[in-house]
Design a protein around this motif. Structure first.
Motif, PDB file in Angstrom:
ATOM      1  N   ASP A  49       0.833  -1.195   0.000  1.00  0.00           N
ATOM      2  CA  ASP A  49       0.000   0.000   0.000  1.00  0.00           C
ATOM      3  C   ASP A  49       0.870   1.247   0.000  1.00  0.00           C
ATOM      4  OD1 ASP A  49      -2.256  -1.637   0.246  1.00  0.00           O
ATOM      5  OD2 ASP A  49      -2.049  -1.682   2.424  1.00  0.00           O
ATOM      6  N   GLY A  50       0.308   2.368  -0.488  1.00  0.00           N
ATOM      7  CA  GLY A  50       0.982   3.645  -0.373  1.00  0.00           C
ATOM      8  C   GLY A  50       0.939   4.120   1.066  1.00  0.00           C
ATOM      9  N   LEU A  51       2.037   4.751   1.519  1.00  0.00           N
ATOM     10  CA  LEU A  51       2.120   5.161   2.912  1.00  0.00           C
ATOM     11  C   LEU A  51       2.676   6.573   2.997  1.00  0.00           C
ATOM     12  CD1 LEU A  51       3.137   3.148   5.977  1.00  0.00           C
ATOM     13  CD2 LEU A  51       4.409   5.237   5.513  1.00  0.00           C
ATOM     14  N   GLU A 106     -13.314   5.806   0.435  1.00  0.00           N
ATOM     15  CA  GLU A 106     -12.885   5.361  -0.891  1.00  0.00           C
ATOM     16  C   GLU A 106     -13.091   6.482  -1.889  1.00  0.00           C
ATOM     17  OE1 GLU A 106     -14.004   1.647  -2.538  1.00  0.00           O
ATOM     18  OE2 GLU A 106     -14.035   0.594  -0.599  1.00  0.00           O
ATOM     19  N   ILE A 107     -12.104   6.609  -2.805  1.00  0.00           N
ATOM     20  CA  ILE A 107     -12.206   7.645  -3.838  1.00  0.00           C
ATOM     21  C   ILE A 107     -11.730   7.044  -5.163  1.00  0.00           C
ATOM     22  CG2 ILE A 107     -11.936   9.579  -2.269  1.00  0.00           C
ATOM     23  CD1 ILE A 107      -8.977   8.909  -4.307  1.00  0.00           C
ATOM     24  N   ASP A 108     -12.112   7.672  -6.247  1.00  0.00           N
ATOM     25  CA  ASP A 108     -11.636   7.312  -7.589  1.00  0.00           C
ATOM     26  C   ASP A 108     -10.588   8.334  -8.015  1.00  0.00           C
ATOM     27  OD1 ASP A 108     -13.279   5.085  -7.896  1.00  0.00           O
ATOM     28  OD2 ASP A 108     -14.960   6.322  -8.546  1.00  0.00           O
ATOM     29  N   CYS A 109      -9.398   7.854  -8.358  1.00  0.00           N
ATOM     30  CA  CYS A 109      -8.293   8.747  -8.726  1.00  0.00           C
ATOM     31  C   CYS A 109      -7.479   8.091  -9.826  1.00  0.00           C
ATOM     32  CB  CYS A 109      -7.422   9.053  -7.514  1.00  0.00           C
ATOM     33  SG  CYS A 109      -6.007  10.112  -7.871  1.00  0.00           S
ATOM     34  N   ASN A 110      -7.349   8.784 -10.962  1.00  0.00           N
ATOM     35  CA  ASN A 110      -6.524   8.287 -12.084  1.00  0.00           C
ATOM     36  C   ASN A 110      -6.921   6.866 -12.476  1.00  0.00           C
ATOM     37  OD1 ASN A 110      -5.098  10.701 -11.999  1.00  0.00           O
ATOM     38  ND2 ASN A 110      -3.539   9.862 -10.607  1.00  0.00           N
ATOM     39  N   ASP A 111      -8.225   6.631 -12.639  1.00  0.00           N
ATOM     40  CA  ASP A 111      -8.764   5.326 -13.050  1.00  0.00           C
ATOM     41  C   ASP A 111      -8.462   4.239 -12.023  1.00  0.00           C
ATOM     42  OD1 ASP A 111      -9.712   6.440 -15.407  1.00  0.00           O
ATOM     43  OD2 ASP A 111      -7.809   6.107 -16.438  1.00  0.00           O
ATOM     44  N   LEU A 129      -8.641   3.148  -1.415  1.00  0.00           N
ATOM     45  CA  LEU A 129      -9.147   3.208  -0.053  1.00  0.00           C
ATOM     46  C   LEU A 129      -8.149   4.001   0.787  1.00  0.00           C
ATOM     47  CD1 LEU A 129     -11.085   2.372   2.227  1.00  0.00           C
ATOM     48  CD2 LEU A 129      -9.720   0.279   2.491  1.00  0.00           C
ATOM     49  N   LEU A 130      -8.604   5.115   1.377  1.00  0.00           N
ATOM     50  CA  LEU A 130      -7.740   5.979   2.182  1.00  0.00           C
ATOM     51  C   LEU A 130      -8.051   5.749   3.657  1.00  0.00           C
ATOM     52  CD1 LEU A 130      -8.115   9.289   0.143  1.00  0.00           C
ATOM     53  CD2 LEU A 130      -6.461   7.458  -0.183  1.00  0.00           C
ATOM     54  N   ILE A 131      -7.014   5.424   4.423  1.00  0.00           N
ATOM     55  CA  ILE A 131      -7.160   5.186   5.860  1.00  0.00           C
ATOM     56  C   ILE A 131      -6.215   6.133   6.580  1.00  0.00           C
ATOM     57  CG2 ILE A 131      -6.979   3.497   7.722  1.00  0.00           C
ATOM     58  CD1 ILE A 131      -7.335   1.311   5.598  1.00  0.00           C
ATOM     59  N   GLY A 132      -6.758   7.001   7.420  1.00  0.00           N
ATOM     60  CA  GLY A 132      -5.946   7.968   8.157  1.00  0.00           C
ATOM     61  C   GLY A 132      -6.129   7.811   9.644  1.00  0.00           C
ATOM     62  N   SER A 133      -5.020   7.926  10.385  1.00  0.00           N
ATOM     63  CA  SER A 133      -5.082   7.841  11.840  1.00  0.00           C
ATOM     64  C   SER A 133      -3.902   8.593  12.437  1.00  0.00           C
ATOM     65  CB  SER A 133      -5.061   6.373  12.294  1.00  0.00           C
ATOM     66  OG  SER A 133      -3.849   5.755  11.877  1.00  0.00           O
ATOM     67  N   PRO A 134      -4.074   9.136  13.653  1.00  0.00           N
ATOM     68  CA  PRO A 134      -2.968   9.840  14.310  1.00  0.00           C
ATOM     69  C   PRO A 134      -1.976   8.855  14.918  1.00  0.00           C
ATOM     70  CG  PRO A 134      -4.913   9.909  15.687  1.00  0.00           C
ATOM     71  CD  PRO A 134      -5.327   9.224  14.419  1.00  0.00           C
ATOM     72  N   ILE A 135      -0.728   9.294  15.067  1.00  0.00           N
ATOM     73  CA  ILE A 135       0.318   8.511  15.728  1.00  0.00           C
ATOM     74  C   ILE A 135       0.655   9.244  17.013  1.00  0.00           C
ATOM     75  CG2 ILE A 135       2.623   7.533  15.530  1.00  0.00           C
ATOM     76  CD1 ILE A 135       2.358   7.763  12.497  1.00  0.00           C
ATOM     77  N   ARG A 136       0.265   8.644  18.116  1.00  0.00           N
ATOM     78  CA  ARG A 136       0.495   9.283  19.415  1.00  0.00           C
ATOM     79  C   ARG A 136       1.445   8.442  20.245  1.00  0.00           C
ATOM     80  NH1 ARG A 136      -5.352   9.794  19.073  1.00  0.00           N
ATOM     81  NH2 ARG A 136      -5.911  11.938  18.505  1.00  0.00           N
ATOM     82  N   GLU A 137       2.469   9.099  20.792  1.00  0.00           N
ATOM     83  CA  GLU A 137       3.424   8.435  21.671  1.00  0.00           C
ATOM     84  C   GLU A 137       3.828   9.418  22.755  1.00  0.00           C
ATOM     85  OE1 GLU A 137       7.622   5.918  21.445  1.00  0.00           O
ATOM     86  OE2 GLU A 137       6.620   6.600  19.623  1.00  0.00           O
ATOM     87  N   LYS A 138       3.811   8.953  23.971  1.00  0.00           N
ATOM     88  CA  LYS A 138       4.093   9.826  25.108  1.00  0.00           C
ATOM     89  C   LYS A 138       5.499  10.403  24.994  1.00  0.00           C
ATOM     90  CE  LYS A 138       3.859   9.998  30.140  1.00  0.00           C
ATOM     91  NZ  LYS A 138       3.609   9.227  31.387  1.00  0.00           N
ATOM     92  N   MET A 196      -0.607   9.369  10.027  1.00  0.00           N
ATOM     93  CA  MET A 196      -0.298   8.392   8.980  1.00  0.00           C
ATOM     94  C   MET A 196      -1.513   8.218   8.077  1.00  0.00           C
ATOM     95  SD  MET A 196       1.037   4.456   9.261  1.00  0.00           S
ATOM     96  CE  MET A 196       2.646   4.994   9.805  1.00  0.00           C
ATOM     97  N   ILE A 197      -1.250   8.221   6.768  1.00  0.00           N
ATOM     98  CA  ILE A 197      -2.292   7.965   5.776  1.00  0.00           C
ATOM     99  C   ILE A 197      -1.853   6.775   4.938  1.00  0.00           C
ATOM    100  CG2 ILE A 197      -3.598   8.882   3.827  1.00  0.00           C
ATOM    101  CD1 ILE A 197      -3.135  11.670   4.893  1.00  0.00           C
ATOM    102  N   ILE A 198      -2.705   5.750   4.890  1.00  0.00           N
ATOM    103  CA  ILE A 198      -2.435   4.560   4.076  1.00  0.00           C
ATOM    104  C   ILE A 198      -3.357   4.604   2.863  1.00  0.00           C
ATOM    105  CG2 ILE A 198      -2.535   2.045   4.008  1.00  0.00           C
ATOM    106  CD1 ILE A 198      -1.892   2.046   6.991  1.00  0.00           C
ATOM    107  N   ILE A 199      -2.758   4.405   1.679  1.00  0.00           N
ATOM    108  CA  ILE A 199      -3.517   4.418   0.427  1.00  0.00           C
ATOM    109  C   ILE A 199      -3.486   3.010  -0.147  1.00  0.00           C
ATOM    110  CG2 ILE A 199      -3.721   5.390  -1.871  1.00  0.00           C
ATOM    111  CD1 ILE A 199      -1.625   7.238   0.656  1.00  0.00           C
ATOM    112  N   ARG A 200      -4.623   2.348  -0.157  1.00  0.00           N
ATOM    113  CA  ARG A 200      -4.712   0.963  -0.620  1.00  0.00           C
ATOM    114  C   ARG A 200      -5.444   0.919  -1.961  1.00  0.00           C
ATOM    115  NH1 ARG A 200      -6.392  -2.650   4.035  1.00  0.00           N
ATOM    116  NH2 ARG A 200      -4.203  -2.154   4.515  1.00  0.00           N
ATOM    117  N   ASN A 201      -4.815   0.274  -2.936  1.00  0.00           N
ATOM    118  CA  ASN A 201      -5.406   0.160  -4.267  1.00  0.00           C
ATOM    119  C   ASN A 201      -6.446  -0.957  -4.262  1.00  0.00           C
ATOM    120  OD1 ASN A 201      -6.022   0.180  -6.933  1.00  0.00           O
ATOM    121  ND2 ASN A 201      -3.958  -0.199  -7.686  1.00  0.00           N
TER     122      ASN A 201
END
Length: 602
Positions: free
Chosen positions: A266-268, A322-327, A331-340, A347-352
């Protein structure tokens, strides 16, 4: 031009020395000037007081009945000469109207050199002192009212040469210039000598820093003196040791991270709170055609990424869309990265999902088509059997027609199941054809002879023309299935009295088989889909609507041809018929890599 630090330090010292030197010179010159000016003021004020007393005594000794101002005017020349002799200055006398009445120096010029000072003195009724420089010579100008018995009877003016001040300042400027040059030379010599000692450790630091920049972290600096430079070299050596250790750790972590990122399909994107890209992998360029992005705002045409970043930054914990981009379906998955102890990153993961969605769509179509194809014959069979059992039909003709329909639909159902099984076989990688050396001319002759029987029932003639052809490597039964299916379709869409041309020839080490009918033809849109599973041309264009197929025939044909390293093409135009062209490699191409029999014989 970029100057070295050593040159800049020398220049800074010179500027500092020049600045300090100029301040000293300014203070000395200003102080000297102030001293001489104040001394001159005191001299001229005293001269004015003495002159006023002298004028008062002289006028009173005349015992004249005229007013003092008239007596002052009448005796002005005498008074100016005596005052000038006593004070050794040029003396000018003026009446109460400001007119010059006497000058101790006999000059033909009628220009009043004290006009400005006189005007100010008359206005303020007080002494006025000015200093002017004419032809590089400083001269003091002084005017004051002459007051006798509290009455102003006129004005007295003095011109005083400041030669002593000019001479002193001239000599002082020469000495200051010589001293400044000597001091500047001494400063440059001392600075050069000191800087050579001071900059040598810095040069060593620079040299070793360059080595460190080239990857050599095993160097240290030796400096024997215990001073600030010694502290610097000691700290530098410790820094080099720590850098070497940290770089080894970072390199190990980098390799691990690179391995992890490379293994992810996946794209990261990892982003800090300011929108700067912390890391990304190669799929980002694949999906968005953006190389080495530095910030989230480098994705100028992918506003959805910026929207996800803004939502995460505003406190949203998880985003999935989910979005359509360049044919592509992404699937776009976004979440925060929290560490004390660390700032929040994202982080955003882009899954084809294109292939997955395509498979889902194909599965849906497949299930829908199979369900439809199974339902149609089953519905017919159930309908006729229900009619025969419930209505107790005794008419033999109806019974016979019903049984024939049930038999035909049963065979249709059997063909559909066989085709589905064949599709399942061909899609498996481990499925292997039983290939042998075979004569394509003999195979086509048998197929044409077999299909001619069916064609003659509709008054259709099949013409087969062929050259002498070399052998090919293939599965006899499967290739026979290919040409039977194609000729069957040609018969199906031909009209009574028409012909079907079957031609086989050799072109560029390949055998080309052309099956040409003169039926209604196929549109360009249908040509692009005709080899898809379960796709069927409009049934009303078929000569016999009872021969509707499952839509798997040409799909299976294409699979068989491609399994033989061949290809199948269609050339058709509405109203002019259809030409199906099958191209298969000859045996020598598969064995000898493309050399024909003629070339090998030569």
């Amino acid at each position: 031009m970029q100057l070295s630090y050593r040159i800049r330090m020398i220049l800074y010292n010179i500027l500092l020395f020049a600045f300090a030197f100029l301040i000293v010179v300014f203070c000395v010159f200003q102080g000297t000037s102030y001293f001489f000016i104040n001394q001159t003021k005191d001299v001229l004020l005293k001269a004015t007081q003495d002159s006023t007393l002298f004028i008062s005594q002289e006028l009173k000794n005349l015992h004249s009945s005229e007013s003092l101002d008239n007596q002052f005017i009448a005796n002005s020349l005498y008074l100016s000469k005596n005052i000038s002799e006593n004070e050794s200055h040029r003396v000018l006398l003026f009446d109460t109207e400001g007119n010059q009445i006497a000058d101790s120096v006999e000059e033909t010029s009628i220009y009043n050199i004290l006009a400005t000072e006189l005007t100010l003195s008359m206005t303020e009724n007080a002494p006025v002192f000015t200093l002017k420089s004419i032809n590089d010579t400083s001269t003091a100008y002084f005017t004051s009212p002459v007051v006798i018995d509290n009455t102003v009877i006129g004005y007295i003016g003095f011109t005083y040469s400041m030669y002593e001040m000019d001479a002193f300042l001239h000599v002082a400027s020469i000495f200051f210039a010589i001293g400044g040059l000597i001091g500047l030379l001494f400063l440059v010599i001392v600075t050069l000598s000191f800087s050579r000692h001071f900059f040598q450790p810095i040069k060593d630091l620079t040299k070793i820093s360059k080595e460190i920049n080239n990857g050599n972290y095993n160097l240290t600096i030796y400096y024997k003196h215990v001073d600030e430079i010694g502290d610097l070299t000691h700290a530098f050596n410790g820094m080099v040791t720590n850098i070497n250790s940290v770089i080894l750790q970072l390199e190990s972590e980098r390799k691990r991270l690179a391995g992890v990122l490379a293994s992810i399909d996946d794209g990261l994107l990892a982003i800090d709170k300011n929108g700067n890209i912390i890391t990304s992998n190669s799929y980002i360029k694949t999906y968005f055609n953006v190389s080495n992005p530095k910030t989230i705002y480098d994705f100028q045409h992918q506003s959805f990424l910026r929207d996800i970043f803004d939502s995460l930054k505003n406190g949203k914990d998880h985003i999935s869309e989910e979005i359509d981009c360049n044919d592509r379906n992404l699937l776009l998955i976004g979440s925060p990265i929290r560490e004390k102890g660390f700032e929040e990153n994202y982080m955003i993961i882009i899954r084809n999902m294109t292939a997955a969605r395509h498979i889902q769509e194909e599965q849906r179509k497949f299930i829908s088509s199979v369900s439809h194809e199974l339902r149609t014959p089953l519905t017919t069979i159930i309908g006729y059997t229900d009619m025969l059992t419930r209505r107790q039909v005794v008419d033999q003709e109806i019974i016979t027609r019903s049984l024939n329909t049930i038999n035909r639909e049963g065979h249709r159902l059997l063909r559909l199941v066989d085709n589905l099984l064949n599709v399942n076989k061909f899609d498996r990688a481990e499925f292997d054809f039983k290939k042998t050396n075979l004569n394509i001319v003999l195979l086509l002759s048998e197929v044409v002879e077999q299909m001619q029987i069916k064609a003659s029932q509709s008054d259709i003639e099949i013409n087969y023309v062929s050259d002498e052809l070399p052998e090919i490597l293939g599965d006899y039964d499967r290739l026979q299935q290919v040409f039977i299916n194609i000729i069957h379709n040609a018969i199906k869409y031909s009209n009574s009295g028409e012909i079907i041309d079957v031609i086989s020839a050799i072109e560029d080490n390949h055998i080309v088989v052309s099956i040409r009918d003169y039926g209604p033809g196929i549109s360009e849109i249908e040509q692009k889909r005709i080899f898809n599973a379960f796709y069927r041309v409009e049934e009303d264009r078929s000569r016999n609507s009872d021969e509707g197929g499952s839509g798997l025939g040409l799909y299976i044909v294409k699979q068989i041809v491609e399994k033989h390293d061949g290809k199948i093409d269609i050339v058709s135009q509405v109203g002019e018929g259809t030409n199906i062209i099958v191209t298969l490699p000859i045996l020598s191409v598969l064995i000898y890599g493309g050399e024909s029999d003629e070339k090998r014989n030569k």
